[in-house]
Design an enzyme around this catalytic site. Sequence first.
Site, PDB file in Angstrom:
ATOM      1  N   HIS A 254       0.819  -1.209   0.000  1.00  0.00           N
ATOM      2  CA  HIS A 254       0.000   0.000   0.000  1.00  0.00           C
ATOM      3  C   HIS A 254       0.852   1.258   0.000  1.00  0.00           C
ATOM      4  O   HIS A 254       0.414   2.314  -0.443  1.00  0.00           O
ATOM      5  CB  HIS A 254      -1.000  -0.041   1.156  1.00  0.00           C
ATOM      6  CG  HIS A 254      -2.135  -0.959   0.850  1.00  0.00           C
ATOM      7  ND1 HIS A 254      -2.136  -2.275   1.214  1.00  0.00           N
ATOM      8  CD2 HIS A 254      -3.269  -0.756   0.129  1.00  0.00           C
ATOM      9  CE1 HIS A 254      -3.241  -2.850   0.756  1.00  0.00           C
ATOM     10  NE2 HIS A 254      -3.945  -1.957   0.101  1.00  0.00           N
TER      11      HIS A 254
ATOM     12  N   ARG B 230     -15.327   1.605   0.065  1.00  0.00           N
ATOM     13  CA  ARG B 230     -14.951   0.308   0.631  1.00  0.00           C
ATOM     14  C   ARG B 230     -14.836   0.458   2.138  1.00  0.00           C
ATOM     15  O   ARG B 230     -14.176   1.379   2.617  1.00  0.00           O
ATOM     16  CB  ARG B 230     -13.616  -0.162   0.058  1.00  0.00           C
ATOM     17  CG  ARG B 230     -13.144  -1.409   0.785  1.00  0.00           C
ATOM     18  CD  ARG B 230     -11.913  -1.992   0.195  1.00  0.00           C
ATOM     19  NE  ARG B 230     -10.715  -1.296   0.611  1.00  0.00           N
ATOM     20  CZ  ARG B 230      -9.508  -1.594   0.144  1.00  0.00           C
ATOM     21  NH1 ARG B 230      -9.371  -2.532  -0.779  1.00  0.00           N
ATOM     22  NH2 ARG B 230      -8.451  -0.943   0.565  1.00  0.00           N
TER      23      ARG B 230
ATOM     24  N   GLU C  54     -11.503 -10.861  -3.991  1.00  0.00           N
ATOM     25  CA  GLU C  54     -10.057 -10.827  -3.712  1.00  0.00           C
ATOM     26  C   GLU C  54      -9.521 -12.186  -3.308  1.00  0.00           C
ATOM     27  O   GLU C  54      -8.319 -12.353  -3.159  1.00  0.00           O
ATOM     28  CB  GLU C  54      -9.771  -9.840  -2.573  1.00  0.00           C
ATOM     29  CG  GLU C  54     -10.121  -8.426  -2.900  1.00  0.00           C
ATOM     30  CD  GLU C  54      -9.969  -7.511  -1.708  1.00  0.00           C
ATOM     31  OE1 GLU C  54      -9.046  -6.696  -1.722  1.00  0.00           O
ATOM     32  OE2 GLU C  54     -10.769  -7.616  -0.764  1.00  0.00           O
TER      33      GLU C  54
ATOM     34  N   ASN D 276      -5.063  -6.979  -6.876  1.00  0.00           N
ATOM     35  CA  ASN D 276      -3.808  -6.999  -6.101  1.00  0.00           C
ATOM     36  C   ASN D 276      -3.821  -8.184  -5.150  1.00  0.00           C
ATOM     37  O   ASN D 276      -2.861  -8.955  -5.058  1.00  0.00           O
ATOM     38  CB  ASN D 276      -3.649  -5.712  -5.281  1.00  0.00           C
ATOM     39  CG  ASN D 276      -3.693  -4.475  -6.137  1.00  0.00           C
ATOM     40  OD1 ASN D 276      -3.406  -4.542  -7.327  1.00  0.00           O
ATOM     41  ND2 ASN D 276      -4.054  -3.348  -5.548  1.00  0.00           N
ATOM     42  N   ASP D 277      -4.923  -8.302  -4.417  1.00  0.00           N
ATOM     43  CA  ASP D 277      -5.023  -9.427  -3.487  1.00  0.00           C
ATOM     44  C   ASP D 277      -5.374 -10.717  -4.207  1.00  0.00           C
ATOM     45  O   ASP D 277      -4.880 -11.778  -3.846  1.00  0.00           O
ATOM     46  CB  ASP D 277      -6.071  -9.129  -2.404  1.00  0.00           C
ATOM     47  CG  ASP D 277      -5.479  -8.258  -1.316  1.00  0.00           C
ATOM     48  OD1 ASP D 277      -4.362  -8.558  -0.872  1.00  0.00           O
ATOM     49  OD2 ASP D 277      -6.126  -7.266  -0.940  1.00  0.00           O
TER      50      ASP D 277
ATOM     51  N   ARG E 128       2.269 -10.115  -1.819  1.00  0.00           N
ATOM     52  CA  ARG E 128       2.406  -8.940  -2.681  1.00  0.00           C
ATOM     53  C   ARG E 128       3.489  -7.964  -2.217  1.00  0.00           C
ATOM     54  O   ARG E 128       3.892  -7.077  -2.961  1.00  0.00           O
ATOM     55  CB  ARG E 128       1.047  -8.218  -2.782  1.00  0.00           C
ATOM     56  CG  ARG E 128       0.522  -7.692  -1.477  1.00  0.00           C
ATOM     57  CD  ARG E 128      -0.938  -7.294  -1.566  1.00  0.00           C
ATOM     58  NE  ARG E 128      -1.137  -5.904  -1.904  1.00  0.00           N
ATOM     59  CZ  ARG E 128      -2.316  -5.295  -1.906  1.00  0.00           C
ATOM     60  NH1 ARG E 128      -3.412  -5.972  -1.614  1.00  0.00           N
ATOM     61  NH2 ARG E 128      -2.422  -4.032  -2.217  1.00  0.00           N
TER      62      ARG E 128
ATOM     63  N   CYS F  30     -10.552  -3.016  -9.639  1.00  0.00           N
ATOM     64  CA  CYS F  30      -9.973  -1.828  -9.003  1.00  0.00           C
ATOM     65  C   CYS F  30      -8.544  -2.058  -8.519  1.00  0.00           C
ATOM     66  O   CYS F  30      -7.964  -1.198  -7.874  1.00  0.00           O
ATOM     67  CB  CYS F  30     -10.857  -1.332  -7.867  1.00  0.00           C
ATOM     68  SG  CYS F  30     -11.085  -2.553  -6.567  1.00  0.00           S
TER      69      CYS F  30
HETATM   70  C1  PEP Z   1      -6.911  -5.116  -4.363  1.00  0.00           C
HETATM   71  O1  PEP Z   1      -6.663  -5.990  -3.535  1.00  0.00           O
HETATM   72  O2  PEP Z   1      -6.743  -5.255  -5.590  1.00  0.00           O
HETATM   73  C2  PEP Z   1      -7.424  -3.815  -3.917  1.00  0.00           C
HETATM   74  C3  PEP Z   1      -7.835  -2.935  -4.787  1.00  0.00           C
HETATM   75  O3  PEP Z   1      -7.400  -3.547  -2.577  1.00  0.00           O
HETATM   76  P1  PEP Z   1      -6.044  -3.187  -1.801  1.00  0.00           P
HETATM   77  O4  PEP Z   1      -4.956  -2.965  -2.832  1.00  0.00           O
HETATM   78  O5  PEP Z   1      -6.303  -1.965  -1.015  1.00  0.00           O
HETATM   79  O6  PEP Z   1      -5.803  -4.391  -0.976  1.00  0.00           O
HETATM   80 MG    MG Z   2      -7.272  -5.775  -1.510  1.00  0.00          MG
END
Ligand code: PEP
Ligand code: MG
Length: 471
Positions: free
Chosen positions: A87, A230, A329, A352-353, A363, A400
């Site tokens: 993040h 979210r 996710e 991402n997750d 990650r 997203c």
């Molecule tokens: C994701 O996991 O792709 C996401 C958008 O949430 P974050 O990156 O905040 O975990």
């Molecule tokens: Mg996520």
Amino acid sequence: MSENVKQLQQLEDPYLSARADDMEDLKKRMINRIQNRDSAGDLDVSELDTRKNAIIVADNLSPTQTIELDLNYVRGFITAEGGGLSHTAILAKSLGLPAIVNSPDCLQEINEGDLLVVDAAQGLIVVNPDEQTLQDYQQKLAELQQQNEKMRLLVNQPAQTRDGHKIALFANIGTEKDIALAKDNGAEGVGLFRSEFLFMGKKQAPSEEEQFLAYRHVVEQMDGNPVILRTLDIGGDKDLAYLEMAKEMNPFLGKRAIRLCFDKPEILHTQLRAAVRASAYGKLKIMFPMVISIEEIRALRTILDDVTRELRSQQVPIGSNIEMGAMVETPAAVMMAAQLIEELDFFSIGSNDLTQYMLAVDRCNPDISHLYNPLHPAVIRAIKQVVDCTHRAGKWVGVCGEMAACEKASMVLVGLGVDELSVSSPLLVNVKQTLSQYTRQELSSLAQQVANAATSEEIEGMINKLIKTAG
Ligand code: PEP
Ligand code: MG
């Protein structure tokens, strides 16, 4: 110590009550020591305020520290640890801040006062560049600025394929302050409001009123366009100093997001009250992170309904028909997508997750970052499955995660039929530029091939071939 902090805060003498901060700081340091954590939490970024054009070089920066950076002074950062999908890295991207997050020797090789070039595009750091190198980089920077100016011509254009198929292109934001940048870059909505950033850098959780004002501001600024809020996603690489959380062996598999909220229902209750109140001022949708089961969706639905009923009975104005969605996710959410979507209004794929959990690749771990690939056939097939299930149910699905902003991945996602992409504000125009080069048919036949490919290499090859034809 928490009790002592509380007692001190209640003292009337302002001098003595301010000692609560010292006690809080002492508490955090002691906990860090006892738990053998590194000292990153002790870095006081506010000390940098007096330096112009600072580049921070640190062992690591937490998302909280990153969000607190004063962009009047800080021009970039370099950390020894950290992964490209942390993040901290995501925040740097959305702030337009050059950052290199995995430079293990930076602390040994860079000294206080060195002149630095941070070439984040190439992942290069130049320490004390000679005159020529410096000039070359100044030239590069000027070219980049010119290129950005040109791209800005796309700001007010719709996001569409060459043959006019429109895609909803939304922005990812972290706090209410980010909405100005999102609008400035032409966002048609907010596809991911990472509400946890509102909770960071504070001494306690924001009150219902504070949250309501922040959410209302974003909703009003979007002027009838959707804002997907979210709910709190703390855990993993994000923690809150005032929320005591046990040290976990695998934080990304731990008490994260809704799991934490189920454990601390008052936090979710307050947040949902603020969100539902803000829904009276525009088009707010609520989305829950890290879902793995129908039971969770049902429990969340009950909580949301209770909050709505409570506000109605208190005659507080609220919007009608607040859509409720979930992030996809986890592999569990993928496998259960057809059933989950029956009880929801929409999905947003958190790639991402999803990539991290599908491939079992942390990650944030730079040692295995070569294995982290959203264009892995398993991830693509998972996404295809979710898109198909969602459309069969007559609902919509967005993406997203960071892959939505990556040129190659965005082509595949649109080809798979994803209805909405949500990306960091500075990258909105890049996505428009990419999509405008291909027809819908070109992208869907690409996606069909990609979904049947056996290796990531084949997938890359297929995408590159189409990119070449666009010339
Ligand atoms: C994701 O996991 O792709 C996401 C958008 O949430 P974050 O990156 O905040 O975990
Ligand atoms: Mg996520």
